[in-house]
Design a protein around this motif. Structure first.
Motif, PDB file in Angstrom:
ATOM      1  N   VAL A  33       0.747  -1.036   0.021  1.00 45.63           N
ATOM      2  CA  VAL A  33       0.011  -0.205  -0.031  1.00 45.63           C
ATOM      3  C   VAL A  33       0.852   1.138  -0.090  1.00 45.63           C
ATOM      4  O   VAL A  33       1.792   1.497   0.447  1.00 45.63           O
ATOM      5  CB  VAL A  33      -0.992  -0.015   1.149  1.00 45.63           C
ATOM      6  N   ALA A  38      -4.026   3.993  -1.466  1.00 46.87           N
ATOM      7  CA  ALA A  38      -4.880   3.882  -0.447  1.00 46.87           C
ATOM      8  C   ALA A  38      -6.413   3.816  -0.818  1.00 46.87           C
ATOM      9  O   ALA A  38      -7.112   2.921  -0.282  1.00 46.87           O
ATOM     10  CB  ALA A  38      -4.413   5.015   0.659  1.00 46.87           C
ATOM     11  N   LEU A  41      -7.408   0.573  -2.478  1.00 43.73           N
ATOM     12  CA  LEU A  41      -7.412  -0.518  -1.547  1.00 43.73           C
ATOM     13  C   LEU A  41      -8.569  -0.572  -0.412  1.00 43.73           C
ATOM     14  O   LEU A  41      -9.311  -1.317  -0.166  1.00 43.73           O
ATOM     15  CB  LEU A  41      -6.081  -0.344  -0.752  1.00 43.73           C
TER      16      LEU A  41
END
Length: 123
Positions: A33, A38, A41
C-alpha cells in the motif's frame, strides 16, 4: 441441569462480525500500500467484505498520514498494510439484530471491539 445451547440472534450477529474482522485482517494484512493506492485499497476491502452473508456495511479508512510518516525515510514508495494503518467499521444485520464493530489502534495494538448491539425487532 439442562443448559440451552442455542445461540441468541444477538450472539450469532456478534459471531458473524468476528468472522468478518478475521477475514478482513488476515486477507489484507501484508498487501502493498502507498498513499496513492490507499483509496482503491479501501474500496477493494469494503467491497470484498460486504460480499459476506449478513454484512450490512463496511467502512475502511487507510490512514494516509500514517503511511506518509512510515515512508518518509524509506527507500521504497510503499509499505505493507498492517492494522496501524487502518480504521474499520463493520455493521452486521442478522435476523433483525444489528451489530456495530470497530477496529482502531489502542495502545499500539489494532483493537477490534464491539461497539453496539441493537435488536431492531424491539424498536
Amino acid at each position: 441441569m439442562p443448559t440451552d445451547t442455542t445461540p441468541t440472534d444477538a450472539e450469532a450477529a456478534c459471531f458473524e462480525a468476528g468472522i468478518k474482522f478475521g477475514s478482513l485482517y488476515h486477507q489484507f494484512a501484508g498487501t502493498p500500500v502507498s498513499p496513492d493506492s490507499a483509496a482503491s485499497l479501501e474500496a477493494a476491502i469494503e467491497e470484498s467484505i460486504e460480499n459476506q452473508p449478513h454484512c450490512a456495511a463496511v467502512t475502511v479508512d487507510v490512514l494516509v498520514d500514517e503511511l506518509e510518516a512510515e515512508l518518509a525515510d524509506a527507500t521504497a514508495d510503499y509499505t505493507e498494510l498492517t492494522g496501524r494503518f487502518l480504521e474499520v467499521e463493520i455493521v452486521v444485520d442478522y435476523e433483525g439484530c444489528e451489530v456495530v464493530t470497530r477496529m482502531e489502534m489502542e495502545d499500539g495494538y489494532p483493537l477490534m471491539r464491539l461497539e453496539s448491539v441493537r435488536d431492531e425487532r424491539s424498536t
